[in-house]
Design a protein around this motif. Sequence first.
Motif, PDB file in Angstrom:
ATOM      1  N   THR A 135      -5.008  -1.209  -7.421  1.00 57.69           N
ATOM      2  CA  THR A 135      -6.195  -0.423  -7.067  1.00 57.69           C
ATOM      3  C   THR A 135      -5.721   0.983  -6.734  1.00 57.69           C
ATOM      4  O   THR A 135      -4.814   1.159  -5.906  1.00 57.69           O
ATOM      5  N   VAL A 189      -1.863  -1.241  -3.834  1.00 62.07           N
ATOM      6  CA  VAL A 189      -2.876  -0.190  -3.700  1.00 62.07           C
ATOM      7  C   VAL A 189      -2.153   1.150  -3.693  1.00 62.07           C
ATOM      8  O   VAL A 189      -1.238   1.369  -2.888  1.00 62.07           O
ATOM      9  N   VAL A 228       0.860  -1.179   0.000  1.00 62.07           N
ATOM     10  CA  VAL A 228       0.000   0.000   0.000  1.00 62.07           C
ATOM     11  C   VAL A 228       0.898   1.230   0.000  1.00 62.07           C
ATOM     12  O   VAL A 228       1.715   1.408   0.908  1.00 62.07           O
TER      13      VAL A 228
END
Length: 291
Positions: A119, A93, A72
């Motif tokens: 994402t 992400v 992330v």
Amino acid sequence: MTLKNMLLSRKSIDSIRAWNRNRISRRRLAKEVVMTPHGFWFNGNASMQDGTFEVEETALVKRILDTTDMFVNVGANAGYYCCIALQQGVETVAIEPIPNNIGYIAQNIKANGWEENITTLPVAVGDRSGFIDIFGIGTGASVIKGWSNNPESLKLTVPMVRLDKVIGAVSGKRMFILMDVEGFELEALLGAEGLHNPKEKPIWFVEVLGHGGVGQPPERQDNFAKTFKLMFDAGYAVYEANQNLRPLTWDDILEAQQNPDIQDNVRNYLFVDADLNVDEVVLDTGNKQAS
């Protein structure tokens, strides 16, 4: 010069600076991607393209990615570290609130054919959900007014979320979170408290800035030590995020709080579950597939 004229002059200078930064940003975004020494296509900061960007940090990130399942990137900028992770096959992400930077991320991800493996969330992170003003257009953009000499007229209101509301603890997966939020670290980590105490804590790589370098405003300078206290209290051990991986104690943090030179020398820190051996997190050789 009258006060009115002085204020008008400052406003004009601010507008000119904002116009120039927009012009430069549009010109850079229009450039083609180039092949980096890391083996992926990229458009962005020249040092990211030629392999000279954060050399020690990049090497450390690659080693940590070998032991993790999910990456992330909070404050993803142009997506440099996202590309590093995706190249190593790690689910990614990207969290980035600046539309211009989202343009870079889209360009870079598409150029490498990684659209289905990432994402992207176009939001800021903080200690609450809602909206917040952010100043700047590219690298160095911050929710802190005046940060990195960003023109006040380059202000954008963006959505803000708590990280623990959008990124839940994933059972059985080791999560690696890299955070670069230009002085807003404490608030961003407070909004991730729901992630601090799961059975398997995320690994954190965080740029923490106090009153050294760019400089927090006076009313925020205590946030440097508060950031580390939050993580110590959550059960983390702290290391300098460089090739030395020097462990830091609370006394080290208090010394750094009082000494801007120490803060200038080291800005990136690694937070690892205190129950883990850091060697389990940072591999010297090999890769995840072989381990």
